[in-house]
Design a protein around this motif. Sequence first.
Motif, mmCIF file in Angstrom:
data_model
loop_
_atom_site.group_PDB
_atom_site.id
_atom_site.type_symbol
_atom_site.label_atom_id
_atom_site.label_comp_id
_atom_site.label_asym_id
_atom_site.label_seq_id
_atom_site.Cartn_x
_atom_site.Cartn_y
_atom_site.Cartn_z
ATOM 1 N N MET A 35 0.821 -1.207 0.000
ATOM 2 C CA MET A 35 0.000 0.000 0.000
ATOM 3 C C MET A 35 0.858 1.261 0.000
ATOM 4 O O MET A 35 0.612 2.193 -0.771
ATOM 5 C CB MET A 35 -0.938 -0.001 1.212
ATOM 6 C CG MET A 35 -2.068 -1.009 1.118
ATOM 7 S SD MET A 35 -3.300 -0.807 2.432
ATOM 8 C CE MET A 35 -2.335 -1.256 3.885
ATOM 9 N N LEU A 36 1.874 1.294 0.851
ATOM 10 C CA LEU A 36 2.727 2.473 0.941
ATOM 11 C C LEU A 36 3.478 2.715 -0.365
ATOM 12 O O LEU A 36 3.592 3.851 -0.833
ATOM 13 C CB LEU A 36 3.712 2.323 2.101
ATOM 14 C CG LEU A 36 3.109 2.384 3.510
ATOM 15 C CD1 LEU A 36 4.179 2.148 4.566
ATOM 16 C CD2 LEU A 36 2.413 3.723 3.737
ATOM 17 N N ALA A 37 3.985 1.643 -0.957
ATOM 18 C CA ALA A 37 4.727 1.784 -2.211
ATOM 19 C C ALA A 37 3.822 2.287 -3.331
ATOM 20 O O ALA A 37 4.207 3.168 -4.121
ATOM 21 C CB ALA A 37 5.363 0.448 -2.599
ATOM 22 N N THR A 38 2.614 1.739 -3.399
ATOM 23 C CA THR A 38 1.677 2.148 -4.451
ATOM 24 C C THR A 38 1.234 3.590 -4.264
ATOM 25 O O THR A 38 1.185 4.371 -5.229
ATOM 26 C CB THR A 38 0.444 1.228 -4.454
ATOM 27 O OG1 THR A 38 0.863 -0.130 -4.584
ATOM 28 C CG2 THR A 38 -0.483 1.577 -5.598
ATOM 29 N N ALA A 79 10.230 4.359 -11.565
ATOM 30 C CA ALA A 79 11.247 3.464 -10.996
ATOM 31 C C ALA A 79 10.757 2.836 -9.695
ATOM 32 O O ALA A 79 10.955 1.637 -9.452
ATOM 33 C CB ALA A 79 12.548 4.236 -10.769
ATOM 34 N N LEU A 80 10.110 3.637 -8.852
ATOM 35 C CA LEU A 80 9.637 3.139 -7.564
ATOM 36 C C LEU A 80 8.555 2.074 -7.748
ATOM 37 O O LEU A 80 8.608 1.006 -7.122
ATOM 38 C CB LEU A 80 9.095 4.302 -6.733
ATOM 39 C CG LEU A 80 8.477 3.936 -5.379
ATOM 40 C CD1 LEU A 80 9.527 3.316 -4.467
ATOM 41 C CD2 LEU A 80 7.861 5.171 -4.721
ATOM 42 N N LEU A 81 7.588 2.357 -8.605
ATOM 43 C CA LEU A 81 6.513 1.394 -8.822
ATOM 44 C C LEU A 81 7.024 0.117 -9.470
ATOM 45 O O LEU A 81 6.596 -0.991 -9.121
ATOM 46 C CB LEU A 81 5.408 2.029 -9.686
ATOM 47 C CG LEU A 81 4.557 3.101 -8.996
ATOM 48 C CD1 LEU A 81 3.673 3.822 -10.000
ATOM 49 C CD2 LEU A 81 3.707 2.486 -7.887
ATOM 50 N N TRP A 82 7.923 0.242 -10.410
ATOM 51 C CA TRP A 82 8.480 -0.940 -11.078
ATOM 52 C C TRP A 82 9.271 -1.796 -10.095
ATOM 53 O O TRP A 82 9.168 -3.026 -10.066
ATOM 54 C CB TRP A 82 9.345 -0.514 -12.250
ATOM 55 C CG TRP A 82 9.774 -1.652 -13.155
ATOM 56 C CD1 TRP A 82 9.373 -2.955 -13.080
ATOM 57 C CD2 TRP A 82 10.667 -1.574 -14.261
ATOM 58 N NE1 TRP A 82 9.964 -3.700 -14.064
ATOM 59 C CE2 TRP A 82 10.763 -2.871 -14.821
ATOM 60 C CE3 TRP A 82 11.390 -0.544 -14.836
ATOM 61 C CZ2 TRP A 82 11.571 -3.163 -15.917
ATOM 62 C CZ3 TRP A 82 12.189 -0.820 -15.948
ATOM 63 C CH2 TRP A 82 12.268 -2.119 -16.476
ATOM 64 N N ALA A 83 10.059 -1.129 -9.252
ATOM 65 C CA ALA A 83 10.945 -1.857 -8.337
ATOM 66 C C ALA A 83 10.193 -2.466 -7.153
ATOM 67 O O ALA A 83 10.554 -3.545 -6.680
ATOM 68 C CB ALA A 83 12.042 -0.926 -7.826
ATOM 69 N N THR A 84 9.164 -1.792 -6.675
ATOM 70 C CA THR A 84 8.517 -2.237 -5.437
ATOM 71 C C THR A 84 7.114 -2.795 -5.631
ATOM 72 O O THR A 84 6.586 -3.444 -4.724
ATOM 73 C CB THR A 84 8.447 -1.083 -4.428
ATOM 74 O OG1 THR A 84 7.651 -0.017 -4.981
ATOM 75 C CG2 THR A 84 9.835 -0.549 -4.113
ATOM 76 N N VAL A 85 6.500 -2.539 -6.776
ATOM 77 C CA VAL A 85 5.137 -3.018 -7.022
ATOM 78 C C VAL A 85 5.159 -3.960 -8.218
ATOM 79 O O VAL A 85 5.364 -5.154 -8.076
ATOM 80 C CB VAL A 85 4.149 -1.847 -7.232
ATOM 81 C CG1 VAL A 85 2.718 -2.357 -7.403
ATOM 82 C CG2 VAL A 85 4.212 -0.883 -6.036
ATOM 83 N N LEU A 131 5.574 -3.841 -12.966
ATOM 84 C CA LEU A 131 5.745 -3.025 -14.166
ATOM 85 C C LEU A 131 4.420 -2.477 -14.676
ATOM 86 O O LEU A 131 4.342 -1.335 -15.145
ATOM 87 C CB LEU A 131 6.421 -3.858 -15.269
ATOM 88 C CG LEU A 131 6.658 -3.153 -16.606
ATOM 89 C CD1 LEU A 131 7.523 -1.916 -16.430
ATOM 90 C CD2 LEU A 131 7.293 -4.117 -17.615
ATOM 91 N N LEU A 132 3.343 -3.263 -14.576
ATOM 92 C CA LEU A 132 2.055 -2.810 -15.078
ATOM 93 C C LEU A 132 1.595 -1.552 -14.361
ATOM 94 O O LEU A 132 1.127 -0.590 -14.996
ATOM 95 C CB LEU A 132 1.005 -3.919 -14.928
ATOM 96 C CG LEU A 132 -0.416 -3.569 -15.386
ATOM 97 C CD1 LEU A 132 -0.426 -3.152 -16.850
ATOM 98 C CD2 LEU A 132 -1.360 -4.748 -15.146
ATOM 99 N N SER A 133 1.714 -1.523 -13.056
ATOM 100 C CA SER A 133 1.288 -0.339 -12.296
ATOM 101 C C SER A 133 2.150 0.866 -12.668
ATOM 102 O O SER A 133 1.644 1.998 -12.757
ATOM 103 C CB SER A 133 1.351 -0.612 -10.801
ATOM 104 O OG SER A 133 2.680 -0.847 -10.378
ATOM 105 N N ALA A 134 3.428 0.644 -12.895
ATOM 106 C CA ALA A 134 4.321 1.739 -13.274
ATOM 107 C C ALA A 134 3.944 2.309 -14.640
ATOM 108 O O ALA A 134 3.888 3.529 -14.831
ATOM 109 C CB ALA A 134 5.766 1.253 -13.296
ATOM 110 N N VAL A 135 3.667 1.429 -15.586
ATOM 111 C CA VAL A 135 3.288 1.865 -16.928
ATOM 112 C C VAL A 135 1.960 2.614 -16.901
ATOM 113 O O VAL A 135 1.797 3.659 -17.545
ATOM 114 C CB VAL A 135 3.203 0.659 -17.889
ATOM 115 C CG1 VAL A 135 2.577 1.058 -19.211
ATOM 116 C CG2 VAL A 135 4.595 0.068 -18.115
ATOM 117 N N LEU A 136 0.999 2.110 -16.141
ATOM 118 C CA LEU A 136 -0.303 2.770 -16.049
ATOM 119 C C LEU A 136 -0.177 4.162 -15.440
ATOM 120 O O LEU A 136 -0.788 5.130 -15.928
ATOM 121 C CB LEU A 136 -1.262 1.919 -15.209
ATOM 122 C CG LEU A 136 -1.810 0.659 -15.873
ATOM 123 C CD1 LEU A 136 -2.530 -0.214 -14.844
ATOM 124 C CD2 LEU A 136 -2.754 1.014 -17.020
#
Length: 306
Positions: free
Chosen positions: A60-63, A120-126, A128-133
Amino acid sequence: MTTTDVPAVPVAARPPGLSFRARAMGFVALTKPRIVELLLVTTLPTMVVAARGMPSVTLMLATLAGGTLAAGGANAINMYVDRDIDAVMHRTARRPLVTGAVQPTEALVFAISLEVVAFALLWATVNLLSAVLAVSATLFYVFVYTLWLKRSSVQNIVIGGAAGAVPVLVGWAAVRDQVGLAPVLLFALIFVWTPPHFWALAIRYRDDYRSVSVPMMPAVATFEKTARQIVVYSVLVVAASFGFGWAADMGPLYWASSAVLGVVFCAFAVDLYRVQTEGRAMRLFHWSISYLTFLFAAMAVDQLIH
């Protein structure tokens, strides 16, 4: 009227003796914190529904951190692009790029840096899909809404509002690493919620939009037509909330809340159509924020007790 009707505004000089705190607050203001807060209100409950319970605190915190940075960067770029009209409109005349608290180059570098860190944060901790979105929402907001539609089409906020609906897809993807019918319908809910929400506010500031040739509906259409469109979209909001409830197999608390909140939303919209005043418009504007907050809170609680 075109954007060429807006006079060129020179870069505002930084006020002498500006403190470090004032400059820092200027950078914070670039991110439009109140808008970011509303986006986060929709992200966390979506994650709860996707997880059918409480996701891990780390996730949750990362997202939320990644979503905050991405949305803040998008808003900062929006201010960078709109600094010419912001200097003319009364509602935006105190924004940091207008007052000189932040210089344009600083704002652009700051905004792009936020987007890079968010991805970078979303890709690394969550995932790739969330980062791209998240970053795709920024690109849509900047290139489709801010640079293209905002100053050229009365449908600007209708289409451009899609960017503000993406955070629910980010939240769902963060939990499940995929999207499906339920999050798409939730996306649709916020998509159709945005026009009545924003047009209600724009009614009050329609003269501001006229002064800078931005064809926001209340500035180019009659009050009656704007109010009628608000009623139509308000009904669509309720329909989308029911569609999501069905697709996500929500429980009785959500259904009851959706029905009651939706009836009040439509009642305020119809009241605005009947009594066409700025006061009624602002009442609908404030309720639209409460509607979204209460609906998503009910959504999360429903899943936690279901």
